[in-house]
Design an enzyme around this catalytic site. Sequence first.
Site, PDB file in Angstrom:
ATOM      1  N   HIS A  43      49.925  38.235  36.374  1.00 38.44           N
ATOM      2  CA  HIS A  43      48.838  38.971  36.701  1.00 38.44           C
ATOM      3  C   HIS A  43      47.530  38.315  36.832  1.00 38.44           C
ATOM      4  CE1 HIS A  43      46.057  41.751  37.755  1.00 38.44           C
ATOM      5  NE2 HIS A  43      45.694  42.198  36.296  1.00 38.44           N
ATOM      6  N   ASN A  81      40.612  39.762  40.392  1.00 40.76           N
ATOM      7  CA  ASN A  81      41.745  40.295  39.995  1.00 40.76           C
ATOM      8  C   ASN A  81      41.797  41.524  41.100  1.00 40.76           C
ATOM      9  OD1 ASN A  81      43.118  42.411  38.846  1.00 40.76           O
ATOM     10  ND2 ASN A  81      41.952  42.541  37.187  1.00 40.76           N
ATOM     11  N   CYS A  96      47.142  47.658  37.092  1.00 44.71           N
ATOM     12  CA  CYS A  96      47.344  46.445  37.602  1.00 44.71           C
ATOM     13  C   CYS A  96      48.884  45.911  37.545  1.00 44.71           C
ATOM     14  CB  CYS A  96      46.730  45.392  36.784  1.00 44.71           C
ATOM     15  SG  CYS A  96      44.786  45.519  37.044  1.00 44.71           S
TER      16      CYS A  96
HETATM   17  N1  ACO Z   1      27.359  37.034  34.068  1.00 49.08           N
HETATM   18  C1  ACO Z   1      26.545  36.660  32.881  1.00 49.08           C
HETATM   19  N2  ACO Z   1      26.632  37.157  31.826  1.00 49.08           N
HETATM   20  C2  ACO Z   1      27.519  38.206  31.420  1.00 49.08           C
HETATM   21  C3  ACO Z   1      28.218  38.816  32.638  1.00 49.08           C
HETATM   22  C4  ACO Z   1      28.226  38.036  33.737  1.00 49.08           C
HETATM   23  N3  ACO Z   1      28.908  38.579  34.683  1.00 49.08           N
HETATM   24  N4  ACO Z   1      29.253  39.621  32.242  1.00 49.08           N
HETATM   25  C5  ACO Z   1      28.811  39.626  30.761  1.00 49.08           C
HETATM   26  N5  ACO Z   1      27.911  38.621  30.510  1.00 49.08           N
HETATM   27  C6  ACO Z   1      27.312  38.620  29.113  1.00 49.08           C
HETATM   28  C7  ACO Z   1      27.406  39.813  28.226  1.00 49.08           C
HETATM   29  O1  ACO Z   1      26.291  40.633  28.457  1.00 49.08           O
HETATM   30  C8  ACO Z   1      27.314  38.958  26.804  1.00 49.08           C
HETATM   31  O2  ACO Z   1      25.849  38.998  26.637  1.00 49.08           O
HETATM   32  P1  ACO Z   1      25.263  39.110  25.201  1.00 49.08           P
HETATM   33  O3  ACO Z   1      26.182  38.266  24.156  1.00 49.08           O
HETATM   34  O4  ACO Z   1      23.762  38.758  25.416  1.00 49.08           O
HETATM   35  O5  ACO Z   1      25.571  40.591  24.836  1.00 49.08           O
HETATM   36  C9  ACO Z   1      28.074  37.597  26.984  1.00 49.08           C
HETATM   37  O6  ACO Z   1      27.989  37.439  28.585  1.00 49.08           O
HETATM   38  C10 ACO Z   1      29.347  37.851  26.556  1.00 49.08           C
HETATM   39  O7  ACO Z   1      29.986  38.678  26.812  1.00 49.08           O
HETATM   40  P2  ACO Z   1      31.597  39.066  26.417  1.00 49.08           P
HETATM   41  O8  ACO Z   1      32.076  40.432  27.063  1.00 49.08           O
HETATM   42  O9  ACO Z   1      31.659  38.915  24.956  1.00 49.08           O
HETATM   43  O10 ACO Z   1      32.285  37.753  27.322  1.00 49.08           O
HETATM   44  P3  ACO Z   1      33.769  37.460  27.133  1.00 49.08           P
HETATM   45  O11 ACO Z   1      33.793  36.150  27.000  1.00 49.08           O
HETATM   46  O12 ACO Z   1      34.526  38.350  26.502  1.00 49.08           O
HETATM   47  O13 ACO Z   1      34.258  37.631  28.783  1.00 49.08           O
HETATM   48  C11 ACO Z   1      35.301  39.186  30.221  1.00 49.08           C
HETATM   49  C12 ACO Z   1      34.274  38.879  29.398  1.00 49.08           C
HETATM   50  C13 ACO Z   1      35.704  37.907  31.407  1.00 49.08           C
HETATM   51  C14 ACO Z   1      35.344  40.225  30.866  1.00 49.08           C
HETATM   52  C15 ACO Z   1      36.663  39.023  29.343  1.00 49.08           C
HETATM   53  O14 ACO Z   1      36.262  39.613  28.177  1.00 49.08           O
HETATM   54  C16 ACO Z   1      37.850  39.402  30.072  1.00 49.08           C
HETATM   55  O15 ACO Z   1      38.380  38.861  30.892  1.00 49.08           O
HETATM   56  N6  ACO Z   1      38.626  40.557  29.515  1.00 49.08           N
HETATM   57  C17 ACO Z   1      39.810  41.082  30.096  1.00 49.08           C
HETATM   58  C18 ACO Z   1      39.468  41.618  31.202  1.00 49.08           C
HETATM   59  C19 ACO Z   1      40.714  42.042  32.266  1.00 49.08           C
HETATM   60  O16 ACO Z   1      41.682  41.486  32.321  1.00 49.08           O
HETATM   61  N7  ACO Z   1      40.544  43.264  33.132  1.00 49.08           N
HETATM   62  C20 ACO Z   1      41.474  43.531  34.118  1.00 49.08           C
HETATM   63  C21 ACO Z   1      42.437  44.547  33.337  1.00 49.08           C
HETATM   64  S1  ACO Z   1      43.533  44.877  34.667  1.00 49.08           S
HETATM   65  C22 ACO Z   1      43.188  46.362  35.368  1.00 49.08           C
HETATM   66  O17 ACO Z   1      43.963  47.382  34.957  1.00 49.08           O
HETATM   67  C23 ACO Z   1      42.057  46.555  36.209  1.00 49.08           C
END
Ligand code: ACO
Length: 322
Positions: free
Chosen positions: A249, A279, A112
């Site tokens: 980003h 993203n 990214c």
């Molecule tokens: N819908 C519903 N529930 C979901 C979903 C979804 N799409 N995805 C995860 N959950 C659930 C999980 O299973 C978890 O359930 P549990 O508590 O029963 O285990 C709960 O939601 C919380 O999950 P978390 O992973 O703790 O959620 P979080 O608040 O951390 O958000 C997210 C997740 C959005 C992925 C966040 O961590 C994030 O944005 N991280 C950075 C990601 C990023 O920037 N990636 C791109 C990098 S750039 C590149 O090079 C590609």
Amino acid sequence: MIYTKIKGTGSYVPKRFLTNDDLAQIVDTNDEWIRTRTGIEKRHIVTDEYTIDLAEQAALEALESSHVAKEDIDLVIVATVTPDHYFPGIAQLLQKRLGLKTVTAFDINAACSGFLYALQIADKMIKSGAFHNALIVGAETLTRLTDWSDRNTCVLFGDAAGAMVIGTSDYDSIRTVITGSDGDDNSYLICDNVDLKDPYTNEKSTQDHIHMNGREVFKFATRIMPQMVRDLLEMNKMSIDDLDYIVAHQANLRIIDKAARDLNFSMDKMYVNINEYGNTSAASVPLAIDEAIRKGHLKRGDQFVTVAFGGGFTWGGALITY
Ligand code: ACO
């Protein structure tokens, strides 16, 4: 001293898009979860277009707005993790489609952060005196690598391209570009290549998909983004109040919001379009810059910082007087 500036920008997204409600038909998710955890409302996806098609449209728009003649482009760099072939690169395909003559053209992969890496390389190649005008593109069809049964990742990504023409300038516009990397040996963010093959069995190659530890990526992103802004400001003896905009980003609205709060910078001056596109990896920054310019948020003379982070881990930022 040779200076550089942004001469033109362009962007393109495929027509088809998936809303959060559409995704809820495919995996166990819902609009409320996706919007409150990420800020994403929809993402555009390719159905019959490839990375080169997106790159071409964005590049044509950037060339048109730059008023730089095709024959004056001597460098093409495409940042992508989703090239259509191992070789030739998107940069060579783009050269052919645009009818560019004598150019140095190559692809780079810094996930990214790829567009910031392309900017770093092009900026320095022009400042060396060896090149004059560069077409730099971030183009991705990341949904080709999406596992549509994995709700942790499939809601996050979309397809797009953004492009920029940069070239020599009579004032110091692209003032500082920084890039960095730190090997992610925990595989917090990874998509494998095809596996090694036994020549005696020659099994069919299968393509891996994106794997991500969201919480670790979140921690890394919220640390590195404000740090890059502070470093860029310090290098230019500027304060946060001197900035008109930050174009970050677009990975998660909460990451952008946390960076703004850490920097004591108004969210009104953080460009946000993640709601529209999700993203889009290396396309995210040039798409956001192009939109910010076309919508009149970024104007000539404005001082802005753009920052990105990504798989690798990688990061990059730039301080620009537009
Ligand atoms: N819908 C519903 N529930 C979901 C979903 C979804 N799409 N995805 C995860 N959950 C659930 C999980 O299973 C978890 O359930 P549990 O508590 O029963 O285990 C709960 O939601 C919380 O999950 P978390 O992973 O703790 O959620 P979080 O608040 O951390 O958000 C997210 C997740 C959005 C992925 C966040 O961590 C994030 O944005 N991280 C950075 C990601 C990023 O920037 N990636 C791109 C990098 S750039 C590149 O090079 C590609």
